[in-house]
Design a protein around this motif. Structure first.
Motif, PDB file in Angstrom:
ATOM      1  N   MET A   1     -30.620 127.386 -10.134  1.00 59.11           N
ATOM      2  CA  MET A   1     -31.059 126.325 -11.025  1.00 59.11           C
ATOM      3  C   MET A   1     -32.569 126.393 -11.155  1.00 59.11           C
ATOM      4  N   ASN A   2     -33.039 126.259 -12.370  1.00 50.61           N
ATOM      5  CA  ASN A   2     -34.461 126.324 -12.633  1.00 50.61           C
ATOM      6  C   ASN A   2     -35.062 124.922 -12.536  1.00 50.61           C
ATOM      7  N   TYR A   3     -35.885 124.707 -11.534  1.00 49.12           N
ATOM      8  CA  TYR A   3     -36.480 123.394 -11.318  1.00 49.12           C
ATOM      9  C   TYR A   3     -37.788 123.202 -12.079  1.00 49.12           C
ATOM     10  N   ALA A   4     -38.207 124.195 -12.838  1.00 49.45           N
ATOM     11  CA  ALA A   4     -39.465 124.091 -13.571  1.00 49.45           C
ATOM     12  C   ALA A   4     -39.363 123.101 -14.726  1.00 49.45           C
ATOM     13  N   ASN A   5     -38.168 122.922 -15.303  1.00 50.18           N
ATOM     14  CA  ASN A   5     -38.002 122.040 -16.460  1.00 50.18           C
ATOM     15  C   ASN A   5     -37.645 120.609 -16.092  1.00 50.18           C
ATOM     16  N   ILE A   6     -37.389 120.327 -14.831  1.00 49.59           N
ATOM     17  CA  ILE A   6     -36.997 118.988 -14.405  1.00 49.59           C
ATOM     18  C   ILE A   6     -38.241 118.175 -14.095  1.00 49.59           C
ATOM     19  N   PRO A   7     -38.437 117.038 -14.768  1.00 48.63           N
ATOM     20  CA  PRO A   7     -39.630 116.235 -14.475  1.00 48.63           C
ATOM     21  C   PRO A   7     -39.485 115.519 -13.129  1.00 48.63           C
ATOM     22  N   MET A   8     -40.469 115.658 -12.292  1.00 51.71           N
ATOM     23  CA  MET A   8     -40.452 114.968 -11.006  1.00 51.71           C
ATOM     24  C   MET A   8     -40.963 113.536 -11.156  1.00 51.71           C
ATOM     25  N   GLU A   9     -41.858 113.333 -12.109  1.00 52.01           N
ATOM     26  CA  GLU A   9     -42.410 112.006 -12.367  1.00 52.01           C
ATOM     27  C   GLU A   9     -42.671 111.864 -13.858  1.00 52.01           C
ATOM     28  N   ILE A  10     -42.607 110.638 -14.328  1.00 46.99           N
ATOM     29  CA  ILE A  10     -42.953 110.344 -15.716  1.00 46.99           C
ATOM     30  C   ILE A  10     -44.129 109.375 -15.676  1.00 46.99           C
ATOM     31  N   ALA A  11     -45.223 109.766 -16.307  1.00 47.95           N
ATOM     32  CA  ALA A  11     -46.435 108.949 -16.280  1.00 47.95           C
ATOM     33  C   ALA A  11     -46.500 108.085 -17.537  1.00 47.95           C
ATOM     34  N   ILE A  12     -46.647 106.785 -17.324  1.00 48.68           N
ATOM     35  CA  ILE A  12     -46.838 105.836 -18.423  1.00 48.68           C
ATOM     36  C   ILE A  12     -48.056 104.991 -18.085  1.00 48.68           C
ATOM     37  N   GLY A  13     -49.116 105.195 -18.831  1.00 47.61           N
ATOM     38  CA  GLY A  13     -50.332 104.424 -18.603  1.00 47.61           C
ATOM     39  C   GLY A  13     -50.959 104.678 -17.238  1.00 47.61           C
ATOM     40  N   GLY A  14     -50.829 105.870 -16.719  1.00 45.20           N
ATOM     41  CA  GLY A  14     -51.409 106.196 -15.432  1.00 45.20           C
ATOM     42  C   GLY A  14     -50.568 105.780 -14.236  1.00 45.20           C
ATOM     43  N   ILE A  15     -49.395 105.219 -14.475  1.00 47.95           N
ATOM     44  CA  ILE A  15     -48.484 104.826 -13.403  1.00 47.95           C
ATOM     45  C   ILE A  15     -47.309 105.797 -13.432  1.00 47.95           C
ATOM     46  N   TYR A  16     -46.968 106.335 -12.271  1.00 49.63           N
ATOM     47  CA  TYR A  16     -45.900 107.321 -12.180  1.00 49.63           C
ATOM     48  C   TYR A  16     -44.574 106.650 -11.837  1.00 49.63           C
ATOM     49  N   PHE A  17     -43.546 107.007 -12.609  1.00 50.92           N
ATOM     50  CA  PHE A  17     -42.212 106.451 -12.405  1.00 50.92           C
ATOM     51  C   PHE A  17     -41.227 107.595 -12.183  1.00 50.92           C
ATOM     52  N   PRO A  18     -40.233 107.391 -11.321  1.00 49.40           N
ATOM     53  CA  PRO A  18     -39.206 108.424 -11.165  1.00 49.40           C
ATOM     54  C   PRO A  18     -38.249 108.397 -12.359  1.00 49.40           C
ATOM     55  N   PRO A  19     -37.754 109.555 -12.776  1.00 51.40           N
ATOM     56  CA  PRO A  19     -36.833 109.588 -13.918  1.00 51.40           C
ATOM     57  C   PRO A  19     -35.525 108.847 -13.649  1.00 51.40           C
ATOM     58  N   VAL A  20     -35.140 108.726 -12.382  1.00 52.32           N
ATOM     59  CA  VAL A  20     -33.901 108.023 -12.047  1.00 52.32           C
ATOM     60  C   VAL A  20     -33.993 106.553 -12.449  1.00 52.32           C
ATOM     61  N   MET A  21     -35.185 105.976 -12.360  1.00 52.65           N
ATOM     62  CA  MET A  21     -35.353 104.573 -12.722  1.00 52.65           C
ATOM     63  C   MET A  21     -35.011 104.342 -14.197  1.00 52.65           C
ATOM     64  N   PHE A  22     -35.429 105.261 -15.056  1.00 53.21           N
ATOM     65  CA  PHE A  22     -35.123 105.114 -16.478  1.00 53.21           C
ATOM     66  C   PHE A  22     -33.640 105.314 -16.746  1.00 53.21           C
ATOM     67  N   ALA A  23     -32.994 106.210 -15.996  1.00 53.21           N
ATOM     68  CA  ALA A  23     -31.554 106.388 -16.136  1.00 53.21           C
ATOM     69  C   ALA A  23     -30.818 105.121 -15.722  1.00 53.21           C
ATOM     70  N   ILE A  24     -31.279 104.462 -14.654  1.00 51.09           N
ATOM     71  CA  ILE A  24     -30.659 103.212 -14.202  1.00 51.09           C
ATOM     72  C   ILE A  24     -30.850 102.107 -15.233  1.00 51.09           C
ATOM     73  N   ILE A  25     -32.036 102.016 -15.794  1.00 48.95           N
ATOM     74  CA  ILE A  25     -32.299 100.989 -16.812  1.00 48.95           C
ATOM     75  C   ILE A  25     -31.405 101.203 -18.031  1.00 48.95           C
ATOM     76  N   ILE A  26     -31.281 102.456 -18.471  1.00 48.78           N
ATOM     77  CA  ILE A  26     -30.419 102.760 -19.614  1.00 48.78           C
ATOM     78  C   ILE A  26     -28.955 102.462 -19.288  1.00 48.78           C
ATOM     79  N   GLY A  27     -28.512 102.836 -18.086  1.00 49.69           N
ATOM     80  CA  GLY A  27     -27.123 102.610 -17.691  1.00 49.69           C
ATOM     81  C   GLY A  27     -26.751 101.150 -17.611  1.00 49.69           C
ATOM     82  N   VAL A  28     -27.620 100.338 -17.014  1.00 52.11           N
ATOM     83  CA  VAL A  28     -27.342  98.904 -16.905  1.00 52.11           C
ATOM     84  C   VAL A  28     -27.384  98.244 -18.282  1.00 52.11           C
TER      85      VAL A  28
END
Length: 72
Positions: A1-28
């Motif tokens: 598996m190529n891990y180069a394309n998987i984002p480890m963090e997503i930066a919004i306004g200088g604050i880093y968020f894990p991508p799992v958090m956005f998946a949880i927000i979308i799922g709920v």
């Protein structure tokens, strides 16, 4: 598996968020919309335990969002 394309963090306004958090927000959010539609058409009367069903829907939608929308 190529891990180069998987984002480890997503930066919004200088604050880093894990991508799992956005998946949880979308799922709920999708589970909430589905639950409201089921209530509107009175289909929740066929569900044995609605809170448990909501949690199961949230888990399923989170997994779908993680697979197809956000590469986790």
């Amino acid at each position: 598996m190529n891990y180069a394309n998987i984002p480890m963090e997503i930066a919004i306004g200088g604050i880093y968020f894990p991508p799992v958090m956005f998946a949880i927000i979308i799922g709920v959010t999708l589970a909430e919309i589905t639950g409201r539609l089921l209530n509107r058409f009175d289909l929740t009367r066929f569900i044995w335990h609605p809170p448990l069903f909501f949690i199961a829907m949230a888990v399923i939608f989170t997994r779908i969002a993680g697979l197809y929308l956000i590469p986790i």
